[in-house]
Design an enzyme around this catalytic site. Sequence first.
Site, PDB file in Angstrom:
ATOM      1  N   HIS A  25       3.821  13.275 -29.410  1.00 14.43           N
ATOM      2  CA  HIS A  25       4.932  13.912 -30.130  1.00 14.43           C
ATOM      3  C   HIS A  25       6.154  13.847 -29.224  1.00 14.43           C
ATOM      4  CE1 HIS A  25       7.442  16.629 -32.276  1.00 14.43           C
ATOM      5  NE2 HIS A  25       7.211  17.686 -31.527  1.00 14.43           N
ATOM      6  N   HIS A  73      10.544  14.389 -28.770  1.00 14.43           N
ATOM      7  CA  HIS A  73      11.809  14.936 -29.260  1.00 14.43           C
ATOM      8  C   HIS A  73      12.929  13.957 -28.918  1.00 14.43           C
ATOM      9  CE1 HIS A  73      10.568  19.500 -29.372  1.00 14.43           C
ATOM     10  NE2 HIS A  73       9.780  18.738 -30.116  1.00 14.43           N
ATOM     11  N   GLU A 122      11.886  -8.078 -33.710  1.00 12.27           N
ATOM     12  CA  GLU A 122      10.681  -8.533 -32.999  1.00 12.27           C
ATOM     13  C   GLU A 122       9.740  -7.379 -32.650  1.00 12.27           C
ATOM     14  OE1 GLU A 122       9.733 -11.522 -32.634  1.00 12.27           O
ATOM     15  OE2 GLU A 122       8.237 -11.490 -31.023  1.00 12.27           O
TER      16      GLU A 122
HETATM   17  C1  LIG Z   1      11.988  23.416 -27.352  1.00 15.32           C
HETATM   18  S1  LIG Z   1      10.419  23.013 -27.896  1.00 15.32           S
HETATM   19  C2  LIG Z   1      10.219  23.729 -29.499  1.00 15.32           C
HETATM   20  C3  LIG Z   1       8.821  23.626 -30.046  1.00 15.32           C
HETATM   21  C4  LIG Z   1       8.436  22.184 -30.285  1.00 15.32           C
HETATM   22  O1  LIG Z   1       9.084  21.473 -31.039  1.00 15.32           O
HETATM   23  C5  LIG Z   1       7.290  21.621 -29.630  1.00 15.32           C
HETATM   24  O2  LIG Z   1       7.044  20.419 -29.748  1.00 15.32           O
HETATM   25  C6  LIG Z   1       6.421  22.522 -28.825  1.00 15.32           C
HETATM   26  O3  LIG Z   1       5.332  21.877 -28.278  1.00 15.32           O
HETATM   27  P1  LIG Z   1       4.382  22.691 -27.282  1.00 15.32           P
HETATM   28  O4  LIG Z   1       3.398  21.640 -26.854  1.00 15.32           O
HETATM   29  O5  LIG Z   1       5.212  23.177 -26.116  1.00 15.32           O
HETATM   30  O6  LIG Z   1       3.766  23.822 -28.025  1.00 15.32           O
HETATM   31 ZN   LIG Z   2       8.221  19.470 -31.376  1.00 13.58          ZN
END
Ligand SMILES: CSCCC(=O)C(=O)COP(=O)(O)O
Ligand SMILES: [Zn+2]
Length: 235
Positions: free
Chosen positions: A115, A117, A139
Site C-alpha cells: 500500500h 501513499h 513499455e
Molecule cells: C497518515 S497515515 C493515515 C492512515 C493510512 O492511510 C494508512 O495507510 C495507515 O497504515 P498503518 O499501517 O499505519 O495502519
Molecule cells: Zn493508507
Amino acid sequence: MSSDDADALVISPDPLHPANLIPELCQSFYHLGWVTGTGGGICIRTEDKVYIAPSGVQKERIKPSHIFVLPYPQAASPHADRVFLRRPSLNLKESACTPLFWNSFELRDAGSCIHTHSQHAVMATLLWPGPVFRISHQEMIKGVRLGGTGKALSYLDTLELPIIENTPNEEDLKDSMAAAMVEYPDAAGILVRRHGVYVWGSDWEKAKTQTECLDYLFEIGVKMKLANLPTVLDG
Ligand SMILES: CSCCC(=O)C(=O)COP(=O)(O)O
Ligand SMILES: [Zn+2]
C-alpha cells in the site's frame, strides 16, 4: 506457544525472511515517498503465515521485533477477533491495512500486498475523475500482470485500474476494494482517491516490481495529462 517460540517467528539470520524483508523494504519505500508520515506499507504471506507491520509508526524505522505474525488461512475478522501467532511486546497494533491485504490473499491468492501513499498515485486519482485509470502504449505496461498474479500484459494492452472513493477509516475500504476486484478481475491493483494505491503479486518481488511499474505509469500519465497529451491511443 511460549513467548520465546513466538519471538523465534521473527528472528532469523536470513535476509530474505519476511521479518527482515519488511523493515528493509519499508526503508526503500520511504525514500520513494511511498510510506512517509507512517502511512502505507507491505505485508508478506507464506503458505501458512502472514507477516504484518505495526500501525501508525514510522515505517522506515521498523525492526523485525515489531512484526506481527498471523496464521493463514483465517477469516478476515475485525481487529478484536483476529488470531495471532506472535505480537510485539511493545504496545503496538497491527496495520489498519490488514483487511485490505486480506482481500488480495482471498481474491487473488497474493503472496504479498503493498500500500503506497505515492503522490503519483494520488495525482492520478485526481486527474482521472471517473472510476478507472487508463493508459496505453507504454513499455512499462509489460511489467504488470493480469489480475496482479496472472500472465504479463503486452505492450498492446490498455492498462486499467479501478479507482474507489476514500473513507475516513482505512479498514472501511475493505468492501469497496473487494467489489472493485470482482468487477475488474484483470486489474493488478486498486487506486484509492485522494489516498494512494494497493498493489499485490504472487510474491514480494512481483508485488514490488509491479508497484514500481504502476507508479511509473501513474507518474507519466499525470505528466501527459498535464501536457494535454492523450494517455490512451487507438490500436
Ligand atoms: C497518515 S497515515 C493515515 C492512515 C493510512 O492511510 C494508512 O495507510 C495507515 O497504515 P498503518 O499501517 O499505519 O495502519
Ligand atoms: Zn493508507
